[in-house]
Scaffold this active site. Structure first.
Site, mmCIF file in Angstrom:
data_model
loop_
_atom_site.group_PDB
_atom_site.id
_atom_site.type_symbol
_atom_site.label_atom_id
_atom_site.label_comp_id
_atom_site.label_asym_id
_atom_site.label_seq_id
_atom_site.Cartn_x
_atom_site.Cartn_y
_atom_site.Cartn_z
ATOM 1 N N THR A 1 -1.889 0.968 -6.225
ATOM 2 C CA THR A 1 -1.933 0.332 -4.919
ATOM 3 C C THR A 1 -3.175 0.848 -4.208
ATOM 4 O O THR A 1 -4.042 1.464 -4.834
ATOM 5 C CB THR A 1 -0.632 0.589 -4.119
ATOM 6 O OG1 THR A 1 -0.617 -0.238 -2.953
ATOM 7 C CG2 THR A 1 -0.457 2.039 -3.746
ATOM 8 N N TYR A 2 -3.264 0.606 -2.915
ATOM 9 C CA TYR A 2 -4.391 1.111 -2.134
ATOM 10 C C TYR A 2 -3.847 1.953 -0.986
ATOM 11 O O TYR A 2 -2.673 1.878 -0.633
ATOM 12 C CB TYR A 2 -5.265 -0.037 -1.622
ATOM 13 C CG TYR A 2 -4.554 -0.964 -0.667
ATOM 14 C CD1 TYR A 2 -4.619 -0.752 0.708
ATOM 15 C CD2 TYR A 2 -3.795 -2.028 -1.132
ATOM 16 C CE1 TYR A 2 -3.949 -1.587 1.590
ATOM 17 C CE2 TYR A 2 -3.126 -2.870 -0.263
ATOM 18 C CZ TYR A 2 -3.206 -2.649 1.104
ATOM 19 O OH TYR A 2 -2.537 -3.476 1.966
ATOM 20 N N SER B 1 0.801 -1.223 0.000
ATOM 21 C CA SER B 1 0.000 0.000 0.000
ATOM 22 C C SER B 1 0.834 1.272 0.000
ATOM 23 O O SER B 1 2.049 1.252 -0.104
ATOM 24 C CB SER B 1 -0.951 0.032 1.195
ATOM 25 O OG SER B 1 -0.220 0.198 2.393
ATOM 26 N N GLY C 1 5.711 -2.188 0.931
ATOM 27 C CA GLY C 1 5.771 -3.451 0.200
ATOM 28 C C GLY C 1 6.385 -3.265 -1.179
ATOM 29 O O GLY C 1 7.329 -2.495 -1.361
ATOM 30 N N ALA C 2 5.826 -3.967 -2.163
ATOM 31 C CA ALA C 2 6.369 -3.930 -3.526
ATOM 32 C C ALA C 2 6.413 -2.516 -4.101
ATOM 33 O O ALA C 2 7.311 -2.182 -4.880
ATOM 34 C CB ALA C 2 5.552 -4.839 -4.436
ATOM 35 N N ALA C 3 5.460 -1.658 -3.715
ATOM 36 C CA ALA C 3 5.440 -0.275 -4.210
ATOM 37 C C ALA C 3 6.701 0.487 -3.810
ATOM 38 O O ALA C 3 7.086 1.451 -4.476
ATOM 39 C CB ALA C 3 4.196 0.449 -3.711
#
EC number: 4.1.1.11
Length: 127
Positions: free
Chosen positions: A57-58, A25, A73-75
């Protein structure tokens, strides 16, 4: 028929933190979320001004007034602290609704404090 329209955006926010080990996120200062009418867990598109990357993302809410913009995370692979980003949120409108719609645009300073809020966007007329 429904059209996907810009609902709101936070323009030129500064990434304060990138946390690769968090679940995922983007964390956004609650004050910025409220001004931009972005809800917690709402999907957003992010454009990194520094490297041109775009990703989705959110949102999760950060502490109000903290200025936090943290990619999780991945972001976190898509930006680093100090990068400028545009955080965009969209809505689905009928053509009739779209003809009257004006997106909320929240401009921020380098510390992610709000400098201006508008409800339209025309090239060369805001900033």
């Amino acid at each position: 028929m429904h059209l996907n329209m810009l609902k709101s955006k936070i323009h030129r926010a500064t990434v304060v933190q990138a946390d690769l080990n968090y679940v995922g996120s983007i964390t956004i200062d609650r004050n910025l979320m409220d001004k931009a009418n972005i809800l917690e867990y709402e999907k957003v598109e992010i454009a990194n001004i520094n490297n041109g990357a775009r990703f989705e993302t959110y949102v999760i809410a950060g502490e109000a007034g903290s200025g936090i913009i943290c990619l999780n995370g991945a972001a976190a692979r898509c930006a680093q602290a100090g990068d400028k980003v545009i955080i965009m949120c969209y809505c689905s409108l009928t053509p009739e609704e779209a003809s009257e719609h004006r997106p909320k645009v929240v401009f921020v300073n380098d510390d992610n404090s709000i400098s201006n809020v508008t409800e339209y966007e025309k090239h060369g007329t805001i900033g």
